[in-house]
Each structure stands twice: as C-alpha cells, then as structure tokens.
Design an enzyme around this catalytic site. Sequence first.
Site, short mmCIF file in Angstrom:
data_model
loop_
_atom_site.label_atom_id
_atom_site.label_comp_id
_atom_site.label_asym_id
_atom_site.label_seq_id
_atom_site.Cartn_x
_atom_site.Cartn_y
_atom_site.Cartn_z
N TYR A 93 0.98 -1.01 -0.24
CA TYR A 93 -0.11 0.12 -0.11
C TYR A 93 1.00 1.18 0.24
CZ TYR A 93 -3.51 -3.40 0.94
OH TYR A 93 -4.29 -4.59 0.95
N PRO A 106 -11.10 0.09 -3.10
CA PRO A 106 -12.27 -0.52 -3.53
C PRO A 106 -13.59 0.27 -3.28
CG PRO A 106 -11.12 -2.10 -2.06
CD PRO A 106 -10.49 -0.75 -1.93
N HIS A 329 -7.50 1.49 1.00
CA HIS A 329 -7.23 -0.05 1.52
C HIS A 329 -6.13 -0.23 2.61
CE1 HIS A 329 -7.86 -4.22 0.94
NE2 HIS A 329 -7.78 -3.99 -0.69
N SER A 534 -11.71 -11.52 -5.58
CA SER A 534 -11.99 -11.71 -4.23
C SER A 534 -13.22 -11.94 -3.97
CB SER A 534 -11.71 -10.23 -3.77
OG SER A 534 -11.66 -10.54 -2.28
N1 COA Z 1 -20.45 -28.93 0.72
C1 COA Z 1 -21.19 -28.33 1.24
N2 COA Z 1 -21.35 -27.07 1.76
C2 COA Z 1 -19.90 -26.78 1.57
C3 COA Z 1 -18.94 -27.26 1.15
C4 COA Z 1 -19.19 -28.71 0.62
N3 COA Z 1 -18.08 -29.50 0.04
N4 COA Z 1 -17.83 -26.38 1.00
C5 COA Z 1 -18.14 -25.27 1.68
N5 COA Z 1 -19.57 -25.34 2.20
C6 COA Z 1 -20.38 -24.33 2.98
C7 COA Z 1 -19.67 -23.60 3.83
O1 COA Z 1 -19.75 -24.44 5.27
C8 COA Z 1 -20.04 -22.23 4.03
O2 COA Z 1 -21.51 -22.38 4.47
P1 COA Z 1 -22.23 -20.85 4.93
O3 COA Z 1 -22.87 -20.26 3.84
O4 COA Z 1 -23.46 -21.46 5.73
O5 COA Z 1 -21.04 -20.07 5.69
C9 COA Z 1 -20.31 -21.94 2.49
O6 COA Z 1 -20.43 -23.24 1.91
C10 COA Z 1 -19.29 -20.92 1.83
O7 COA Z 1 -17.89 -21.95 1.85
P2 COA Z 1 -17.08 -21.62 0.78
O8 COA Z 1 -17.53 -21.23 -0.69
O9 COA Z 1 -16.06 -22.76 0.77
O10 COA Z 1 -16.15 -20.24 1.25
P3 COA Z 1 -15.73 -19.75 2.45
O11 COA Z 1 -16.90 -19.17 3.21
O12 COA Z 1 -15.03 -20.80 3.37
O13 COA Z 1 -14.59 -18.57 1.96
C11 COA Z 1 -12.77 -17.64 1.42
C12 COA Z 1 -13.54 -18.86 1.43
C13 COA Z 1 -11.51 -17.90 0.63
C14 COA Z 1 -13.65 -16.48 0.55
C15 COA Z 1 -12.53 -16.82 2.90
O14 COA Z 1 -11.83 -17.96 3.54
C16 COA Z 1 -11.58 -15.98 3.05
O15 COA Z 1 -10.40 -16.02 3.17
N6 COA Z 1 -12.14 -14.76 2.73
C17 COA Z 1 -11.51 -13.33 2.87
C18 COA Z 1 -11.75 -12.43 1.77
C19 COA Z 1 -10.98 -11.40 1.68
O16 COA Z 1 -10.12 -10.92 2.76
N7 COA Z 1 -11.10 -10.44 0.79
C20 COA Z 1 -10.36 -9.12 0.86
C21 COA Z 1 -11.08 -8.15 -0.15
S1 COA Z 1 -10.26 -6.54 -0.14
#
Ligand code: COA
Length: 621
Positions: A93, A106, A329, A534
């Site tokens: 940054y 963003p 950011h 993202s």
């Molecule tokens: N079968 C059924 N359900 C599943 C599954 C499977 N095999 N795998 C995952 N799921 C479910 C999860 O339990 C979760 O349920 P919920 O909706 O009840 O919470 C949902 O599906 C979403 O899971 P998934 O799609 O795997 O993603 P996640 O929520 O674990 O997120 C990331 C993944 C990478 C986005 C998250 O870990 C992360 O790091 N986010 C940060 C983003 C960030 O900082 N961005 C910056 C922008 S400036």
Amino acid sequence: MFTVNMKTPPFNSHPQFREGLPKLPVPPLQQTCEHYLAALTPIVDPEELNHTRKLLEEFQKPGGVGERLQKGLEQRAKKMENWLSDWWLQTAYLDYRMPVVVHSSPGVVLPRMEFSDRQGQMRYAAKLIAGVLDFKSMIDNETLPVEYLGAKPLCMNQYYKVLSSCRIPGTKRDTVVNYTLDKRPPTHITVVHNFQFFVLDVYNSDATPLTVDQIYIQLEKIWNSSLQTNKEPIGILTSNHRNSWGKAYNNLIKDKTNKESVRAIQKSIFTVCLDAPIPRVSDDMYRTRAGVQMLHGGGSRWNSGNRWFDKTLQFIIGEDGTCGLIYEHAPAEGPPIVVTSYLYRKKSEMVRTPMVPLRMPQKLRFHITPEIKKDIEEAKQNMNIMVHDLDMKVSVFSHFGKDFPKSQKMSPDAFIQMALQLAYYRIYKRCCPTYESASLRMFRLGRTDTIRSTTIDSDKFVKAMDDPNTEKVALLDKAVKAHRAYTDMAIRGQAIDRHLLGLKLQAIEDLAALPEIFMDTSYAVVLHFNLSTSQVPAKTNCVMCFGPVVPDGYGVCYNPMDTHINFAVSAFNSCQDTNAARLAQALEDALLDIKTLLEQTPKANKAWSRQSSEGEQLLII
Ligand code: COA
C-alpha cells in the site's frame, strides 16, 4: 463465511484480545518451493519451468541462501507480533505509487434506497451517520462482537483502524495516521457537497452523539451554504499519482489555512459525500453506473471532486437513492468494511428530539494559488483519463447462488473460481495467474495471502470441459477440491505468496544480493495477475468493486448469496484484449454449463465424489 458471534464476551473484540490468537507461522522452505513449482506448471512453458526448478534446487541447498533467509524470517517471527503485517502495509500500500482511485481503493455498492430527492438523501445520510456513531460507540466501549471463521476467532484489529484515520501522501512513500488514541480524539466528521468540505461536530457538549434529527438539521445547513457549483474541486488532488499528489500536498499545506483544513479532513471520524445528481440510466445499467460512482465518482464534471480519496472511509449518497462507500485500502480489507456497513444500516427511523440550537457546521477554506490551481487541473485531466479507461460491469447472476454448489457437496467459492477459470480459458485459450484473497485473520494482526486458483487440476478441467470425450465431472470435482485445499492452506498461513515476498524482503533487509529465483522470468509471470479476484460476502445485497491490478487484466469481486451471486468485473479500455462485459457473460455461461454438467450426470456416477467431499469437509473450518 465470516460469522458474528453475539454470545462472545464483549471484551474479546478489543485489540488486546489478539494476544490470545496464534502468531502467523513461517511456512517450511521446502514446502513453499514445491508448491511454487506446482503453481507455475499450468502457466509457464516447460523450458522455463525446468530453469526455475534448477534455481530452486540451488536456493534450497543445505547451508545455502534459502536456509539463511528462512532463519532470518523465523527470527523475525519470534520477535514480532506478526512478521508480515508491517512489510505488507508498506509494500502493498504505502510504497505503491499508482493513484489509489481504481488501482487500490475498493468501492461498495449498497442496496439502492427508496428516495429520489434531496430530503430523502439527507434523511438517509442523517440515519447513516447516527448508525456509524452507534458502531463507533461499540468500538469505544469495546463491545464489538468477535467474528469467527468456523470455530476460530478472528483478529478484530482492522475494525479499530477504519474510523478516524487517513492516508497522508509523500513524494516517495505514504504514511497512514489514526487519531483514535489521540489525547483529544476527533468528535467531528467531514461532509462534502458541491466540492465544499464542512466540519460537522457529531457530539453534544455532554459527549452524547447528535440524534438523527439534529444531524438532519445540520446537513440542511451545510446544503444551503454550498449551493454554488463553481468551486474548485480541491479533493480531486487526492486522486493523482501518489508522487505528484505528494508534491502538490507539500505545496498545498504551505498555507496555514489550507493546512488546518486538510488536517480537519484527515482527523475526522469519516467523510460523507452528498453527491450531485447524475444522468439516469436504465435499470439494467444502474448497478454498473453505481459501481463506477463508488469507484471514481464519474470524472471531474460529476462527483470525482466530491471526495477526499485518502480518507479511509467515505460514504457516498446520491440524490436518486444510490448509496455506497469507498475506502482507502491501507488499514483494512473488504470484509470488515462490508460487515460494518451492514451494522450502520440498522439505525431506526428519525425520532423527533427537542431542538437545542447547534452551531453552524464550519466550512473548510482553501486558498488556491496559481500553482495549486495548476495541480488541480492536472489531477482533473488524469482523473478523466482514468474514468474513460475503466471498463466495468456489475451484474447479478440470478440462476442460483451458494445453494446449488452446496447441494452438490461442493465449496461454493471453489465452484465460482472454477467457473471463472473456465470463462477465462474459453476466451483466451490459456490459463493465467489468478489471485484470490485469503484471510489471515485467524492470526494476530493478520491481513491476507493469495489463493492461487489456477492449479494443475483446474487446468485439466477447463481443457476438458469443451471436449466431448472426457470425464468432466471427475475433473471438476478434483479441481474444486484442489481449490478448497489451497484455501485451507492459505488461511492457515501456509500459502506461498507472502512467504516468497518475505524471503525477498529479508534478503533486501540483510543487504544481500537478491537470490536468482526473484530475478527469474517465472517470478515475474507468476505475479502478473490477469485475474485478480476476491470473495467479499455480506448479509446485505451489496457488491464490492475494484480495478484490475495489471494493464491487461481483470478485477473480479463477488458476493455469493443463497440464491444469487452479485458480480463486479472490471478491465481497462486501453487494453484491446480485455472486455469486462465479455468476461461477465462468459462467467455466466460457465456457471450455467457447469450446473448443467452436474445435473446431467447420474447420481450413481457422483457417489465416489460425495464420499470424498464429506471426508474433505473435516478440513473446512
Ligand atoms: N459441501 C457443502 N457445503 C460446503 C462445502 C461442501 N463441500 N464446502 C463449503 N461449504 C459451505 C460452507 O460451510 C459455507 O457455509 P455458510 O454459507 O453456511 O457459511 C459456504 O459453503 C461457503 O463456503 P466456501 O464457499 O467454501 O467459502 P468460505 O466461506 O470458506 O470462504 C474464502 C472462502 C477464501 C473467501 C474465505 O476463507 C476468505 O479468506 N475470505 C477473505 C476474503 C478477503 O479478505 N477479501 C479481501 C477483499 S479486499
């Protein structure tokens, strides 16, 4: 998805709570080298890969450079709360010299509000301001609930950085200031209307926050004393290239009045931008128009001067019900910003309160010398070039949301990422380096690492998808699992990108020669993220948007809801090879085609896949 656990004792969200969180680990050297080669396999040619393999062998030799740097990193990790966070803030940054507008900050489009006039705009602004003050009191009283990822508590530090802070430009590098812990923390916000900035005190003399009613009256006063539209858009200076803005800034604050005005903006709790009306567009175009209004304000003719882009948090409210925000950011990632924008909006209707006369909000004055005027003109021109260059498409994929991949026992995020891989491959007939942000907030002061969505398995899947003779479902399943496995690795602090950066910065800090692996073509290729993506999930129907990180790339942000997915895709018009609408369409087609593929495959053929995906579930935290 991050969850807010309301049962957690309130004090847990205080920055001191991070003491209880684990420290960010330094991954093993050999592991990173192996994963690095695997990440390169689908994106560089075999000859290049072979060359890099040899460099890595040399790098990892016992008693060699890699071992020495790794030891240095491990020592750093022992001494510091987080070995990465200061370096990351600086390199990602504050040393970054491109304009923060489009290239770094963003925007967030919040659901459109039901108002279409000035009164509605100000009533909403008043409620929003009061809502943010409620949120601030949770921060001040340390009652902000802790967020969880699965069962693991997350570091809440970023929440304490978004209010009362601002980026300060420099001619070579920037800094960021936070006034929360000042002896006299700020009690005002800044409001900008028709390019004119005002200090609005939001607390009474007894330290109680102004009510919605009181804020509304103050906003009316601001409105009525900023009716002229011929003012110099001083705020547009903040949109310039950072070195140019740093130079212009030094010149601007030579004048005492200017310095005091700038300081008032920097020190304010946050900024509210009351935007001038902009041309109406069809419902179909509305989201995209709102997206660019949040990202850059539409150019010097419209609302780009109605901002102070260095300010960490700026809420934007248009007369036609368009609402959202833009944030700088450096102090925080999207998820805390979006979660807090949800908390703000819980504020109830206006309540009539007894009228205590309030002081007129103070208009901030600027003395515009010919040199400052020249800097403003230059910033206006550059901004307009940026506005014309940004190609944006914000859309809603309404056919399904997280529900469908879940019904197939697949991670929704991995499913969407594989659709993106397919969309890109179908257009370009090749895979590209892809960045997806992974949260490191399970660790003290954690920010992000990179999930590399292009894997050997994703490469096999996208190549097979349009080939009639292959076992596509099995390849899809494998690719989805590989993505989820990389995600788990990344959120546990075991991904390769920040580790490689750390090794490189350690070499620089040791004043040692840069190891060859960092001067290798493969390293440049692997960091050229044609797809920068993202997931920013939210409970509200909003979407975050950001620009591409390379001239020939795309920025893709998405908010997967249960039954639909909001997408924001960006590209640059100056690149002939990219087109945001084309990628958005290809993405929609890819999502639908993958769904059809899964639905057409008899359940019996997927039985093996279900079994193993249940096993994998254990990995998901
Ligand atoms: N079968 C059924 N359900 C599943 C599954 C499977 N095999 N795998 C995952 N799921 C479910 C999860 O339990 C979760 O349920 P919920 O909706 O009840 O919470 C949902 O599906 C979403 O899971 P998934 O799609 O795997 O993603 P996640 O929520 O674990 O997120 C990331 C993944 C990478 C986005 C998250 O870990 C992360 O790091 N986010 C940060 C983003 C960030 O900082 N961005 C910056 C922008 S400036």
